[in-house]
Design a protein around this motif. Structure first.
Motif, PDB file in Angstrom:
ATOM      1  N   GLN A   1      -4.550   8.311 118.801  1.00  0.00           N
ATOM      2  CA  GLN A   1      -5.642   7.502 118.287  1.00  0.00           C
ATOM      3  C   GLN A   1      -6.152   6.483 119.293  1.00  0.00           C
ATOM      4  OE1 GLN A   1      -7.006   8.410 115.340  1.00  0.00           O
ATOM      5  NE2 GLN A   1      -5.449   9.996 115.595  1.00  0.00           N
ATOM      6  N   ARG A   2      -5.374   6.260 120.361  1.00  0.00           N
ATOM      7  CA  ARG A   2      -5.832   5.322 121.386  1.00  0.00           C
ATOM      8  C   ARG A   2      -7.052   5.890 122.104  1.00  0.00           C
ATOM      9  NH1 ARG A   2      -2.205   1.308 122.598  1.00  0.00           N
ATOM     10  NH2 ARG A   2      -0.052   1.611 121.917  1.00  0.00           N
ATOM     11  N   VAL A   3      -8.096   5.051 122.200  1.00  0.00           N
ATOM     12  CA  VAL A   3      -9.284   5.495 122.929  1.00  0.00           C
ATOM     13  C   VAL A   3      -8.977   5.587 124.415  1.00  0.00           C
ATOM     14  CG1 VAL A   3     -11.656   4.898 123.524  1.00  0.00           C
ATOM     15  CG2 VAL A   3     -10.824   4.507 121.208  1.00  0.00           C
ATOM     16  N   ASN A   4      -8.283   4.581 124.945  1.00  0.00           N
ATOM     17  CA  ASN A   4      -7.914   4.570 126.357  1.00  0.00           C
ATOM     18  C   ASN A   4      -6.401   4.532 126.480  1.00  0.00           C
ATOM     19  OD1 ASN A   4     -10.626   4.343 127.430  1.00  0.00           O
ATOM     20  ND2 ASN A   4     -10.626   2.281 126.588  1.00  0.00           N
ATOM     21  N   TYR A   5      -5.887   5.251 127.460  1.00  0.00           N
ATOM     22  CA  TYR A   5      -4.453   5.241 127.681  1.00  0.00           C
ATOM     23  C   TYR A   5      -4.254   5.120 129.183  1.00  0.00           C
ATOM     24  CZ  TYR A   5       0.337   5.971 126.303  1.00  0.00           C
ATOM     25  OH  TYR A   5       1.656   5.773 126.027  1.00  0.00           O
ATOM     26  N   SER A   6      -3.979   3.911 129.647  1.00  0.00           N
ATOM     27  CA  SER A   6      -3.911   3.672 131.084  1.00  0.00           C
ATOM     28  C   SER A   6      -2.605   2.982 131.428  1.00  0.00           C
ATOM     29  CB  SER A   6      -5.101   2.816 131.536  1.00  0.00           C
ATOM     30  OG  SER A   6      -5.104   1.584 130.840  1.00  0.00           O
ATOM     31  N   VAL A   7      -2.411   2.732 132.720  1.00  0.00           N
ATOM     32  CA  VAL A   7      -1.161   2.132 133.188  1.00  0.00           C
ATOM     33  C   VAL A   7      -0.956   0.747 132.586  1.00  0.00           C
ATOM     34  CG1 VAL A   7      -2.193   1.107 135.257  1.00  0.00           C
ATOM     35  CG2 VAL A   7       0.233   1.728 135.255  1.00  0.00           C
ATOM     36  N   GLU A   8      -2.053   0.047 132.229  1.00  0.00           N
ATOM     37  CA  GLU A   8      -1.916  -1.287 131.643  1.00  0.00           C
ATOM     38  C   GLU A   8      -1.211  -1.251 130.296  1.00  0.00           C
ATOM     39  OE1 GLU A   8      -4.736  -0.100 132.842  1.00  0.00           O
ATOM     40  OE2 GLU A   8      -5.052  -1.313 134.640  1.00  0.00           O
ATOM     41  N   LEU A   9      -1.240  -0.112 129.612  1.00  0.00           N
ATOM     42  CA  LEU A   9      -0.618   0.008 128.299  1.00  0.00           C
ATOM     43  C   LEU A   9       0.832   0.479 128.382  1.00  0.00           C
ATOM     44  CD1 LEU A   9      -3.589   1.647 126.362  1.00  0.00           C
ATOM     45  CD2 LEU A   9      -2.883  -0.738 126.340  1.00  0.00           C
ATOM     46  N   LEU A  10       1.320   0.714 129.590  1.00  0.00           N
ATOM     47  CA  LEU A  10       2.694   1.184 129.753  1.00  0.00           C
ATOM     48  C   LEU A  10       3.648   0.002 129.912  1.00  0.00           C
ATOM     49  CD1 LEU A  10       2.077   4.076 132.323  1.00  0.00           C
ATOM     50  CD2 LEU A  10       2.257   4.270 129.836  1.00  0.00           C
ATOM     51  N   SER A  11       4.854   0.171 129.404  1.00  0.00           N
ATOM     52  CA  SER A  11       5.921  -0.823 129.597  1.00  0.00           C
ATOM     53  C   SER A  11       6.829  -0.307 130.713  1.00  0.00           C
ATOM     54  CB  SER A  11       6.706  -1.030 128.301  1.00  0.00           C
ATOM     55  OG  SER A  11       5.869  -1.518 127.273  1.00  0.00           O
ATOM     56  N   LEU A  12       6.477  -0.629 131.942  1.00  0.00           N
ATOM     57  CA  LEU A  12       7.181  -0.064 133.096  1.00  0.00           C
ATOM     58  C   LEU A  12       8.522  -0.746 133.306  1.00  0.00           C
ATOM     59  CD1 LEU A  12       4.235   0.225 135.658  1.00  0.00           C
ATOM     60  CD2 LEU A  12       5.141   1.991 134.139  1.00  0.00           C
TER      61      LEU A  12
ATOM     62  N   CYS B   1       1.138  14.824 126.193  1.00  0.00           N
ATOM     63  CA  CYS B   1       1.885  14.932 127.455  1.00  0.00           C
ATOM     64  C   CYS B   1       0.967  14.685 128.646  1.00  0.00           C
ATOM     65  CB  CYS B   1       2.525  16.315 127.579  1.00  0.00           C
ATOM     66  SG  CYS B   1       3.897  16.611 126.443  1.00  0.00           S
ATOM     67  N   LYS B   2      -0.199  15.273 128.618  1.00  0.00           N
ATOM     68  CA  LYS B   2      -1.150  15.113 129.723  1.00  0.00           C
ATOM     69  C   LYS B   2      -1.604  13.662 129.844  1.00  0.00           C
ATOM     70  CE  LYS B   2      -5.566  16.932 131.450  1.00  0.00           C
ATOM     71  NZ  LYS B   2      -5.049  17.359 132.765  1.00  0.00           N
ATOM     72  N   ARG B   3      -1.847  13.013 128.713  1.00  0.00           N
ATOM     73  CA  ARG B   3      -2.317  11.632 128.750  1.00  0.00           C
ATOM     74  C   ARG B   3      -1.226  10.696 129.268  1.00  0.00           C
ATOM     75  NH1 ARG B   3      -5.480  10.445 123.168  1.00  0.00           N
ATOM     76  NH2 ARG B   3      -5.774   8.440 124.196  1.00  0.00           N
ATOM     77  N   ILE B   4       0.026  10.939 128.863  1.00  0.00           N
ATOM     78  CA  ILE B   4       1.129  10.109 129.347  1.00  0.00           C
ATOM     79  C   ILE B   4       1.309  10.308 130.856  1.00  0.00           C
ATOM     80  CG2 ILE B   4       3.626   9.793 129.268  1.00  0.00           C
ATOM     81  CD1 ILE B   4       3.506  10.414 126.277  1.00  0.00           C
ATOM     82  N   ALA B   5       1.261  11.567 131.296  1.00  0.00           N
ATOM     83  CA  ALA B   5       1.417  11.853 132.728  1.00  0.00           C
ATOM     84  C   ALA B   5       0.297  11.200 133.536  1.00  0.00           C
ATOM     85  CB  ALA B   5       1.439  13.360 132.959  1.00  0.00           C
ATOM     86  N   GLU B   6      -0.938  11.329 133.089  1.00  0.00           N
ATOM     87  CA  GLU B   6      -2.067  10.766 133.830  1.00  0.00           C
ATOM     88  C   GLU B   6      -2.036   9.244 133.836  1.00  0.00           C
ATOM     89  OE1 GLU B   6      -5.463  12.566 132.015  1.00  0.00           O
ATOM     90  OE2 GLU B   6      -5.346  14.370 133.280  1.00  0.00           O
ATOM     91  N   ALA B   7      -1.559   8.629 132.740  1.00  0.00           N
ATOM     92  CA  ALA B   7      -1.456   7.172 132.709  1.00  0.00           C
ATOM     93  C   ALA B   7      -0.490   6.669 133.771  1.00  0.00           C
ATOM     94  CB  ALA B   7      -1.011   6.707 131.322  1.00  0.00           C
ATOM     95  N   HIS B   8       0.541   7.473 134.075  1.00  0.00           N
ATOM     96  CA  HIS B   8       1.496   7.114 135.119  1.00  0.00           C
ATOM     97  C   HIS B   8       0.993   7.482 136.518  1.00  0.00           C
ATOM     98  CE1 HIS B   8       4.394   6.876 131.756  1.00  0.00           C
ATOM     99  NE2 HIS B   8       5.135   6.145 132.564  1.00  0.00           N
ATOM    100  N   GLY B   9      -0.103   8.202 136.605  1.00  0.00           N
ATOM    101  CA  GLY B   9      -0.565   8.675 137.905  1.00  0.00           C
ATOM    102  C   GLY B   9       0.087   9.973 138.324  1.00  0.00           C
ATOM    103  N   TRP B  10       0.699  10.674 137.386  1.00  0.00           N
ATOM    104  CA  TRP B  10       1.354  11.943 137.677  1.00  0.00           C
ATOM    105  C   TRP B  10       0.411  13.107 137.384  1.00  0.00           C
ATOM    106  CZ3 TRP B  10       5.996  10.432 134.058  1.00  0.00           C
ATOM    107  CH2 TRP B  10       6.712   9.388 134.653  1.00  0.00           C
ATOM    108  N   GLY B  11       0.839  14.279 137.818  1.00  0.00           N
ATOM    109  CA  GLY B  11       0.135  15.507 137.467  1.00  0.00           C
ATOM    110  C   GLY B  11       1.009  16.347 136.548  1.00  0.00           C
ATOM    111  N   ILE B  12       0.390  17.196 135.747  1.00  0.00           N
ATOM    112  CA  ILE B  12       1.146  18.097 134.872  1.00  0.00           C
ATOM    113  C   ILE B  12       0.473  19.464 134.916  1.00  0.00           C
ATOM    114  CG2 ILE B  12      -0.122  17.374 132.805  1.00  0.00           C
ATOM    115  CD1 ILE B  12       2.553  17.811 131.240  1.00  0.00           C
ATOM    116  N   HIS B  13       1.295  20.508 134.997  1.00  0.00           N
ATOM    117  CA  HIS B  13       0.764  21.852 135.227  1.00  0.00           C
ATOM    118  C   HIS B  13       1.561  22.859 134.403  1.00  0.00           C
ATOM    119  CE1 HIS B  13      -1.299  25.019 137.405  1.00  0.00           C
ATOM    120  NE2 HIS B  13      -0.152  25.598 137.652  1.00  0.00           N
ATOM    121  N   ALA B  14       0.898  23.913 133.950  1.00  0.00           N
ATOM    122  CA  ALA B  14       1.543  24.958 133.154  1.00  0.00           C
ATOM    123  C   ALA B  14       1.453  26.293 133.879  1.00  0.00           C
ATOM    124  CB  ALA B  14       0.882  25.073 131.783  1.00  0.00           C
ATOM    125  N   ASP B  15       2.572  27.015 133.897  1.00  0.00           N
ATOM    126  CA  ASP B  15       2.629  28.390 134.412  1.00  0.00           C
ATOM    127  C   ASP B  15       3.345  29.237 133.365  1.00  0.00           C
ATOM    128  OD1 ASP B  15       1.510  28.398 137.151  1.00  0.00           O
ATOM    129  OD2 ASP B  15       3.096  26.934 137.506  1.00  0.00           O
TER     130      ASP B  15
END
Length: 388
Positions: free
Chosen positions: A215-226, A343-357
């Motif tokens: 439901q979050r409109v934006n999901y960015s690094v600022e919303l992470l508890s690092l 999963c994709k949104r969490i990965a992108e918020a961290h600056g990571w990539g996610i890929h499926a094979d």
């Protein structure tokens, strides 16, 4: 004689036609002030060449000081712009940053700016900038997004309360289920039923997390508890969890000691989604591999299964919202189509990539690329010892 008089007339006719054609194709240009005044939204135009500011009635209703006028120098226009917004209660830090970016980009080859949000009194305005080349200037469209901002704030408050209300009973169910499982560990039938209750409560908790996060409109690094933590113990705990709750599957871990800076809860949610999917889409049992490898200078955390796989034509869409693979093997398996999107949104918020094979009928691998140049990073034990 007739032919001699014919040719001059023909040449004259050709010249007059060309003149009429030229007059017909002269482009009709509207004055800038007419374009601005006819706009339905609050608009102003800044002519950087002539230091001229044009505004329309809609903008003047929001900011009465923003009247059409000409300035002798760019500095005078800058001063007017700041004073006009200061009188109307704007956040001057945001105004200054906006104006400096506008001035920096004004004479660029292909100038462009992202939309900005400026607070003016009780209102929040979104400013959309479109540069022009002839003359050198910029159209500024002002949209009042105050109601949208308030709605999102109210929605976030509601979701936070809803999250608490959902998690409280689920935590109680999980706790009592574990207690009863311990008390009935000798009764295989009762222990099995309690295990099912606990597993379904945990699944419901993950579904709630997925829904609320989505439901979050934006999901960015600022919303992470690092935080900084060792990755292997976290992976060992989650693998042990699935060995206990999914005994028909063999979950195998292969990972070195790595220190990771990330949001631990979100990483757990991501892994639960991937491992849960690996088990769900391996209905006849099988092996799930959780592995940490390296590609060049990048750590790759992957979840690989030996299940039903994904058809090749569906691979590009598996991270889309609400997407479900339409095949005979997938159709009986229930799902919301949100897990992989989260999963994709969490990965992108961290600056990571996610890929499926995947190979249909043989299994699927989901890989998370922990890029070293992202806002978070992973460090191996060897690197830590070298740095120490």
């Amino acid at each position: 004689m007739t032919r001699k008089s014919f040719y001059p007339a023909r040449r004259y006719h050709g010249r007059s036609t060309a003149k009429r054609m030229n007059r017909t194709h002269v482009p009709h240009t509207l004055p800038i002030h007419s374009i601005v005044e006819e706009a339905q939204d609050a608009v102003c135009y800044i002519d950087f060449t002539r230091n001229h500011l044009y505004s329309n009635e809609q903008l003047r209703a929001i900011c009465p000081s923003m009247v059409t006028q000409r300035f002798s120098r760019p500095e005078d226009m800058t001063r007017f712009f700041h004073e006009a917004f200061e009188r109307n209660g704007a956040n001057m830090t945001d105004v200054t940053l906006f104006w400096e970016e506008l001035m920096t980009n004004r004479f660029g080859c292909c100038p462009s700016m992202d939309a900005k949000s400026l607070r003016i009194g009780e209102r929040t305005m979104q400013v959309i900038v479109n540069f022009t080349h002839t003359p050198r200037g910029a159209f500024l469209m002002w949209r009042d997004i105050t109601d949208s901002i308030r709605f999102e704030e109210q929605k976030d408050t509601f979701l936070a309360e809803l999250s608490h209300e959902f998690r409280s009973p689920l935590t109680a169910i999980n706790g009592y289920a574990e207690l009863l499982m311990y008390q009935h560990h000798d009764d295989e039938k009762t222990h099995g039923m309690l295990t099912l209750v606990k597993r379904e409560a945990e699944r419901l908790e993950r579904l709630v997390d997925n829904f609320l996060d989505y439901q979050r409109v934006n999901y960015s690094v600022e919303l992470l508890s690092l935080s900084t933590f060792d990755l292997r113990p976290l992976l060992e705990d989650i693998v042990a969890h699935y060995k206990a709750t999914a005994p028909q599957h063999d979950v195998i871990l292969s990972a070195d000691d790595v220190t990771l800076e990330a949001d631990q809860e979100k990483l757990l949610q991501l892994l639960h989604n991937l491992i849960g999917n690996a088990i769900k889409y391996s209905p006849n049992g099988g092996t799930v591999y959780v592995e940490l490898t390296t590609e060049d200078d990048t750590y790759v955390l992957s979840v690989r299964d030996t299940g039903i796989g994904i058809p090749s034509d569906a691979i590009p869409y598996v991270f889309d919202e609400y997407y479900r693979v339409d095949s005979d093997a997938h159709r009986p398996i229930k799902g919301t189509g949100l897990g992989l999107r989260i999963c994709k949104r969490i990965a992108e918020a961290h600056g990571w990539g996610i890929h499926a094979d995947s190979v249909y009928g043989e299994g699927t691998t989901f890989s998370i690329y922990l890029y070293p140049n992202s806002s978070t990073h992973a460090t191996s034990l060897a690197e830590r010892e070298t740095s120490d």
